[in-house]
Design an enzyme around this catalytic site. Structure first.
Site, PDB file in Angstrom:
ATOM      1  CG  ASP A  74       6.860 -17.977 -11.765  1.00  6.95           C
ATOM      2  OD1 ASP A  74       6.653 -18.953 -11.025  1.00  6.95           O
ATOM      3  OD2 ASP A  74       6.126 -17.679 -12.721  1.00  6.95           O
ATOM      4  CB  CYS A 391       7.315  -5.881   6.626  1.00  7.31           C
ATOM      5  SG  CYS A 391       7.859  -4.333   5.912  1.00  7.31           S
ATOM      6  CG  HIS A 532       9.482  -8.632   3.563  1.00  9.73           C
ATOM      7  ND1 HIS A 532       8.149  -8.919   3.774  1.00  9.73           N
ATOM      8  CD2 HIS A 532       9.548  -7.304   3.347  1.00  9.73           C
ATOM      9  CE1 HIS A 532       7.438  -7.820   3.675  1.00  9.73           C
ATOM     10  NE2 HIS A 532       8.254  -6.817   3.419  1.00  9.73           N
ATOM     11  CD  GLU A 534       8.499 -12.544   4.057  1.00 12.13           C
ATOM     12  OE1 GLU A 534       9.154 -12.426   5.111  1.00 12.13           O
ATOM     13  OE2 GLU A 534       7.694 -11.674   3.649  1.00 12.13           O
TER      14      GLU A 534
HETATM   15  N1  GLN Z   1       3.272  -0.510   4.884  1.00 10.78           N
HETATM   16  C1  GLN Z   1       4.487  -0.610   5.624  1.00 10.78           C
HETATM   17  C2  GLN Z   1       5.579   0.300   5.091  1.00 10.78           C
HETATM   18  O1  GLN Z   1       5.514   0.748   3.989  1.00 10.78           O
HETATM   19  C3  GLN Z   1       4.969  -2.050   5.670  1.00 10.78           C
HETATM   20  C4  GLN Z   1       5.377  -2.582   4.343  1.00 10.78           C
HETATM   21  C5  GLN Z   1       5.424  -4.066   4.283  1.00 10.78           C
HETATM   22  O2  GLN Z   1       4.827  -4.768   5.085  1.00 10.78           O
HETATM   23  N2  GLN Z   1       6.091  -4.587   3.284  1.00 10.78           N
HETATM   24  O3  GLN Z   1       6.529   0.582   5.796  1.00 10.78           O
END
Ligand code: GLN
Length: 578
Positions: A74, A391, A532, A534
């Site tokens: 949220d 990621c 990320h 997004e």
């Molecule tokens: N598992 C991976 C890491 O810890 C990618 C993490 C993710 O996609 N947020 O680096």
């Protein structure tokens, strides 16, 4: 500030999931459009200190703030609707509140008094709410109380709200978002569950000022009057909130029922000049329904395990980011959900990918579904389908490249096999110690970090090029939000670069690889980010990397021939929900 700060508590009645978060965001939006400074707070009833340790299938996506807080999805809605950046002060859980009360007690901050659930827990919550309002210099703080009225879990939050009202009277108001069913067999809208919910709220010492009536259909005058009479509110304070095609219409609909004016009146808020931005928002909400040309985007994920229903929640920011960029480029996104495990079982399924205009592999953890994702990435790379890896999706793209271009057999990540020969993705040094002492909560590389971009790359063009709407045009750094423990292994960077992979974004000291891509002479769009993006996409300012991805997808869509895509009923249903 001459005007005292105002607080709006939003609580839920009858059932959960009726859109309290969107109500909070929309109430904030309409007050913002009246020139007021607004911030939003989420209080979650669970004992977890944050959302970071929960599986997305349990609680939906873990949203990450600039300051690294791992919080409820949220918070993402608030940021997207309000166009603001929130901080960890805006988020709390039962666990977080208790933890600080206990810490204070251990530090003798209660001066030897007996520390009690009431009033000390509500007082801690009040202090946090006030601190968040102060930090944001808000005229109005909208507070969402998680859960539904009548359950044990959020009783202390209601007690908090009651205490605040008692202290400041005119500065606090309550909105109850309640579900009003229209049972199939009866065919009539029933208000009784809402009446019961209000009584429950009354039992906690709270009288709602406004009731937002969520239903499948518009509420008629007769039902509004009925709720008004039995729930002790003015008829104008019963706001009809029927199911609508798009969540972006919710603030627009609230305005139709004059909710903004009503709140201004209840809280005695001063009128300010209307901001232009709401006109832009209205136009956006209107336009999104009318784009005819579509693009087909596949999202290949694994958080499907508890059935189809939690699916959208697990990747909500990714979905929103795709939508904003598609709308910005005047296309209707058609999202299809593909389970990575399916590609492991049946390699023939890969051929179906040819019909998509773009493929996204979002973030993830652990071993499950990995080989399937690698197959999908290989297909996207070799068949030149636009690919965006987020990621884990970037780390896996690097692994796929190492395995199949550099021929590093069995190349992998330390997350799956720390003893493997070719660890192209390794644990970050500072993370190693944390895992050894089982320090899992809130301990990843979290939050906003800068990256420098390499000239002549897709990333550079996206962020800083002509098409970019980015305001920091002259800055060489871009800031993005992170949540990971693993990284591209510095030992293998040279091999990967020699093999043709381009690291177009790195940490300013050049140590961490933040963006990997293939040159456009090789592939129309193949790019992965360690962060990320997004989390920073907003309806009125879509993310530059998603924009570039969607541009490439449009190009593919417009090239012939166009193979047919079979979409599951779920994907179609999701599109309707959007
Ligand atoms: N598992 C991976 C890491 O810890 C990618 C993490 C993710 O996609 N947020 O680096």
């Amino acid at each position: 500030m001459a005007q005292s700060r105002k607080y709006i508590f939003v609580v839920g009645g009858v059932i959960s999931g009726v859109g309290k978060g969107i109500t909070v965001s929309s109430v904030g939006k309409i007050l913002q459009s009246r020139g007021l400074a607004v911030t939003a707070i989420k209080i979650d009833p669970y004992v977890n200190v944050d959302a970071g340790t929960m599986n997305p299938t349990e609680h939906g996506e873990v949203f990450v703030l600039d300051d690294g807080d791992e919080c409820d999805q949220d918070m993402g809605n608030y940021e997207r609707f309000l166009g603001t950046t929130l901080t960890r002060t805006n988020y709390m859980t039962t666990g977080r509140v208790y933890r600080s009360v206990i810490e204070k007690e251990r530090n003798l901050e209660y001066g030897g008094r007996c520390v009690q659930v009431v009033p000390h827990i509500p007082e801690e919550i009040i202090a946090r709410i006030e601190a968040a309002g102060k930090k944001a210099r808000a005229d109005v703080v909208v507070v969402e109380i998680g859960g539904t009225v009548g359950e044990y879990e959020n009783i202390l939050f209601l007690e908090t709200a009651r205490m605040m009202k008692l202290r400041t009277k005119d500065d606090v108001m309550f909105v109850m978002v309640s579900y009003v069913p229209v049972p199939d067999k009866i065919g009539e809208m029933k208000t009784k569950p809402t009446q019961h919910a209000v009584r429950n709220l009354n039992a906690a010492g709270i009288q709602p000022d406004v009731i937002v009536a969520r239903s499948e259909v518009e509420m008629d005058k007769k039902r509004k009057d009925k709720i008004a009479l039995h729930c002790n509110v003015a008829a104008e304070a019963v706001i009809s909130a029927p199911d609508i095609q798009s969540i972006y219409d919710v603030p627009v609909n609230f305005e139709k029922d004059r909710l903004g004016d009503l709140i201004m009146k209840i809280l005695k808020l001063p009128k300010r000049t209307q901001k232009r931005e709401f006109a832009e928002w209205k136009k956006f909400a209107h336009d999104v329904k009318n784009f005819r040309n579509g693009i087909n985007i596949a999202v290949v994920g694994k958080y499907f395990d508890t059935g189809d229903f939690t699916l959208t929640d697990s990747y909500i920011s990714v979905i929103e980011a795709i939508k904003y960029s598609s709308y910005y480029l005047k296309r209707r996104p058609r999202l299809t959900w593909l389970n990575s495990k399916d590609f492991e079982k049946d390699p023939r399924k890969l051929a179906e990918l040819a019909g998509y205009d773009g493929i996204i592999v979002p973030g993830g953890f652990g071993e499950k579904g990995i080989e399937g994702k690698l197959k999908v990435i290989n297909y996207a790379r070799t068949r030149k389908i636009p690919y965006l890896g987020l990621c884990y999706g970037m780390q896996l793209a690097v692994i796929e490249f190492a395995r199949n271009v550099l021929k590093m057999k069995g190349a992998t990540t330390a997350e799956i096999d720390p003893a493997a020969k070719h660890l192209v993705i390794d644990i970050m040094p500072e993370q190693k110690a944390k895992l050894a002492r089982k320090d899992y909560g809130g301990s990843m590389r979290l939050g906003s970090f800068p990256a420098v971009l390499r000239k002549g790359t897709i990333a550079h063009r996206a962020y800083l090029g002509e098409n970019s709407k980015l305001k920091t045009k002259n800055s060489k750094l871009v800031y993005e939000r992170h949540r990971h423990r693993y990284e591209v292994n510095p030992k293998h960077v040279m091999d990967l670069v020699k093999g043709g992979l381009v690291f177009s974004g790195t940490s300013p000291d050049g140590v961490l690889m933040e963006i990997a891509e293939l040159p456009q002479s090789e592939h129309p769009f193949f790019l992965g980010t360690q962060f990320h993006p997004e989390f920073k996409a907003r309806p009125l300012s879509p993310h530059p990397l998603f924009n570039e991805f969607v541009r490439a997808a449009i190009k593919k869509n417009e090239s012939k021939p166009k193979p047919k895509v079979t979409r599951s009923p779920l994907s179609v249903a999701l599109e309707k929900r959007a």
